[in-house]
Design a protein around this motif. Structure first.
Motif: not given
Length: 261
Positions: A86-94, A174-188
């Motif tokens: 599914p679609a996913w999104q990650v936001t990371l503050t400056p 801080n970083v916020q990521a949707t639950a649908s964010t691929p886990l390989n990206l979160m592990q990286s």
């Protein structure tokens, strides 16, 4: 050129500049955006900054992922739905350190591993503490950084990842990521977060905090350039290799090259 003119190029000694190694890296401050953007460029991503109206924007070669940076919001990474993903999104503050941002964005340029990703493994390997209550949470040994998976209840559509760091002055990033964010990206991302190696910042870019350890080093511009080029050369080589394999695969499937038994 007249005989009185002197050549000022080759052989001229470069003057070393003061830089600082900072640890832990998650309290080092934002850093140079080019650490992220130039790697994406070297990996064949398309620079759409001018037409996007943002400070920085890149699209993946398949146009399924966009990485953008725009203050004051910071980083926005969007992945389109694709197959079972599914679609996913990650936001990371400056002020998220670029080395940690790159943990995720570098992974976008690489094939997924055949092994099942484990977001928590890089943290527990570096002695981060783990707790499980209404949500999963890992905390750094110095208690200045946290990774959480927040279960919001209901159908799970509001579940999300939250990663952040704070010093004595309060929250830093801080970083916020949707639950649908691929886990390989979160592990990286967690791998880069927990990496004990310090990161480098130039004079004037060292955070005012007594929670960091700072080591002064003298670095010549050509040394900095060589380190940066090594990173970009690795990206270009990996991209060339993937393109070559893809081209060979297409060629082998062409009718004129069909294999016979």
């Amino acid at each position: 050129m007249s005989r009185q003119q002197q050549w000022t190029g080759w052989g001229q000694a470069q003057q070393a500049e003061q830089h600082y190694l900072i640890e832990p890296r998650y309290l080092a401050g934002g850093g140079d955006l080019r650490h992220v953007s130039e790697f994406l460029r070297a990996s064949g991503w398309k620079d759409i900054t001018r037409k996007s109206g943002t400070t920085l924007a890149f699209d993946s070669p398949d146009q399924m992922v966009r990485v953008a940076y725009q203050p004051p919001g910071g980083w926005q990474i969007h992945g389109a739905a694709q197959g079972h993903q599914p679609a996913w999104q990650v936001t990371l503050t400056p002020q998220t350190p670029v080395e940690i941002v790159a943990g995720l964005t570098d992974a976008l340029t690489k094939p997924r591993s055949a092994h099942a990703p484990n977001v928590w493994a890089p943290l527990t390997e570096k002695s981060w503490s783990m707790q499980q209550d209404d949500y999963f949470v890992a905390q750094s040994p110095d208690r200045h950084a946290v990774v959480q998976y927040v279960k919001a209840g209901g159908d799970g559509s509001q579940d999300h990842w939250w990663v952040g760091a704070r010093n004595e002055h309060g929250p830093v990033w801080n970083v916020q990521a949707t639950a649908s964010t691929p886990l390989n990206l979160m592990q990286s991302l967690t791998t880069a977060l927990a990496d004990p190696e310090p990161v480098m910042r130039p004079r004037g870019h060292v955070p005012l905090s007594n929670r960091i350890r700072v080591t002064s080093v003298s670095v010549r511009p050509d040394q900095l350039g060589a380190w940066q080029q090594a990173r970009l050369s690795a990206a270009r080589a990996a991209t060339w290799g993937r393109n070559w394999v893809s081209s060979r695969a297409r060629t082998s499937k062409a009718p004129g090259y069909a294999r016979t038994r």
